[in-house]
Every structure is written in C-alpha cells, then in structure tokens.
Design an enzyme around this catalytic site. Structure first.
Site, PDB file in Angstrom:
ATOM      1  N   LEU A  87      -1.776  38.595 -92.865  1.00 44.21           N
ATOM      2  CA  LEU A  87      -0.290  37.843 -92.082  1.00 44.21           C
ATOM      3  C   LEU A  87      -0.403  36.602 -92.620  1.00 44.21           C
ATOM      4  O   LEU A  87       0.495  35.953 -91.818  1.00 44.21           O
ATOM      5  CB  LEU A  87      -0.493  38.743 -90.805  1.00 44.21           C
ATOM      6  CG  LEU A  87      -0.438  39.429 -90.013  1.00 44.21           C
ATOM      7  CD1 LEU A  87      -1.105  39.815 -88.979  1.00 44.21           C
ATOM      8  CD2 LEU A  87       0.914  41.094 -91.086  1.00 44.21           C
ATOM      9  N   CYS A  88       0.028  35.711 -93.594  1.00 45.22           N
ATOM     10  CA  CYS A  88       0.006  34.947 -94.185  1.00 45.22           C
ATOM     11  C   CYS A  88       0.681  35.386 -95.776  1.00 45.22           C
ATOM     12  O   CYS A  88       0.145  34.054 -96.441  1.00 45.22           O
ATOM     13  CB  CYS A  88      -1.511  34.002 -94.421  1.00 45.22           C
ATOM     14  SG  CYS A  88      -2.634  35.039 -94.949  1.00 45.22           S
ATOM     15  N   GLY A  89       1.674  35.638 -96.059  1.00 45.18           N
ATOM     16  CA  GLY A  89       2.420  36.457 -97.568  1.00 45.18           C
ATOM     17  C   GLY A  89       0.976  36.200 -98.331  1.00 45.18           C
ATOM     18  O   GLY A  89       0.331  37.061 -98.438  1.00 45.18           O
TER      19      GLY A  89
END
Length: 297
Positions: A87-89
C-alpha cells in the site's frame, strides 16, 4: 441495472474504505516526521566522516587499506532494501525492477554460476525474489518494525569480512533515497570497494598542509579506524532513507486513494439520486395511469 440497495451498499463500502485510507495516511504522516528527523540527523555524521577521510587520504597521498582495493569482479553481493508492507504505490516495484535490470544487464553470468549473493532487507523483496528462485544469501523480513543501528552494523561487518576474504569483489546497495514526501529516487550505491572520495580543491589541500597537525597514533591508523565507521554510516543512512521514503510513498498513495474514494462516493451519490428520481417518476406515472384507468371505467 444496479438497484438502489446495491448502490447504497457500494456507497457504504467505499466510505468505509475511505476512512481506512485516511487513517493510514495520518499514521504514515505521524511516523514520517520521526523518520525524516532521523535521516536528517544521520546525514551530517555520514558526510563529516567522508570529509575527514577525504582530507586525511589527500594529505597522506592515498591509502593502502584493502577496503579500497579494486579487482576483477568474479563475485558480487547486492543488498536490496524494500518495505515490509505494501500500500505504498510503486515504491517496492521500483527497487525490485532496478535490481533485476542490474542483474540481467551486468551480472547475469555471475548469477548463472552461483557467484551472485542477494541480500533482501524487507518482506516484499524477500517474497518477490524467493518466488522467482533467486538464491538469497541474506533474508531480513520485519526489520523496519524495530529498525536499529545494531542491524546495520552487523550486516556491514558481514559484508566487509566477506569482501576482505575475497568472497565478494563488489558490494552494491539498492534502495529508495528520500528526497521529499512526494519524491523518492531509486539509487545504486557501491559500498565496497570504497569509492575514492572526492578530492578537495588544490587550494584547500595546500592550506591543510600548512597546518602542523599532530596525529595520534598516525594518519594511516586513523584512516583504518574511520573506514569501518564510514561503511556502517553508509548502510545505516540507506536504511533510514528507505524507511522515510516508504512512509512518504504510503502517505502519498493513501492520500490519492482517499481522494479517489471521495470522487467515487460523489459519482455514486449522483447515480443513486438519478435512480431514485427515476423510480419515483415511474411510481407517479403508474399511480396516475391507474387513477385514469379507474376514472375511465
């Protein structure tokens, strides 16, 4: 066509997701402030050691320390620093893709001959390379939940000892360097052999020679003592950079997800109102038609 109940259920689901992404953004922002302070505080120490070593080596006119030894690369160690969570691109994929490109372009033959040692720091990197049958010499998931200097020190010591024993001829660290909350730069850093320090200006060097410094015990001994500290500082700042960059990337990704959820909720509300209006219109039409039918009867 979706019923009003379906649309209402989707709005509720997206709203719940929005609350989660907003909370994750706030948590990342809080942690980022601390991580940013850590990397900002660590960089001056790393730069100062490099500066002192640069001046000493320039005055000493070189160093005989084996950590500077350039030799033909028959074996290489690559340290890949990723995060433990997603969930950090594109944060993790940027590092992983960069590592794979480096291996395929320069060290594919060494990999085939078993001369490539891969150290993965962070669960995402460990999982990725394990699934693709890479030989992992070092696997360190869960490090960033309790990041400390002792880990950086032990990893650096292991790499240094294997370099001195000629098990590795080169050691490279690949990580995301923290520039700002919205900018992380995938970086390759060669830590062994130590890259020659940038020379100071001739004027500065001449000025240094005019001072009558007293070295205890001697310049070479001081250089030999500082070099391991320099290596540890390089690895430590790489870990701190990566952690700060991870939090910045997650904060940005969650902010974008929150805004996307907001836009989706707006679109769903418009759709819900249209469908509701159409249903009301249909009901009114049916009532009027029924009333007219009764009147005609």
């Amino acid at each position: 066509m979706a019923t009003l109940r379906d649309i209402k259920s989707r709005i509720k689901g997206v709203t719940n997701t929005q609350q989660i992404t907003k909370a994750m953004k706030m948590v990342s922002a809080a942690r980022l402030r601390r991580a940013q302070e850590n990397i900002i505080n660590a960089r001056p120490y790393s730069r100062k050691i490099a500066e002192v070593l640069s001046n000493l080596i320039a005055v000493e006119k070189g160093s005989s320390n084996p950590l500077f030894e350039e030799r033909e690369v028959d074996s290489v160690a690559i340290v890949v620093i990723t995060s433990d969570r997603g969930l950090c691109g594109s944060f993790n994929m940027n590092v992983i893709r960069s590592a794979e490109e480096l291996i395929n372009e320069k060290y594919n033959l060494l990999k085939a001959n078993g001369k490539l040692a891969l150290y993965c720091v962070g669960k995402k990197g460990v999982d990725h390379f394990k699934k693709r049958n890479y030989k992992l010499t070092g696997s360190y998931p869960g490090i960033f939940s309790d990041l400390n200097f002792e880990f950086a020190s032990s990893l650096t010591t292991e790499l240094k000892q294997k370099f001195l024993k000629r098990e590795y001829d080169k050691v490279i660290v690949i990580f995301n360097e923290f520039k700002s909350v919205i900018q992380q730069v995938t970086t390759h850093k060669q830590i062994l052999p130590i890259v020659p320090f940038k020379s100071e200006s001739n004027e500065h060097l001449e000025q240094l020679k005019t001072f009558d410094f007293i070295f205890e015990p001697d310049k070479q001994s001081i250089i030999d003592a500082l070099l391991p500290r320099h290596l540890k500082a390089q690895v430590w700042t790489s870990l701190l950079d990566s952690y700060a960059a991870e939090l910045g990337a997650r904060m940005t990704a969650m902010d974008m997800a929150t805004e996307n959820a907001k836009e989706m909720i707006r679109s769903l509300n418009i759709l819900y109102n249209k469908e509701r209006q159409a249903a009301i219109t249909t009901e009114i039409s049916e009532i009027v038609s029924g009333a007219n039918a009764l009147k005609d009867a």
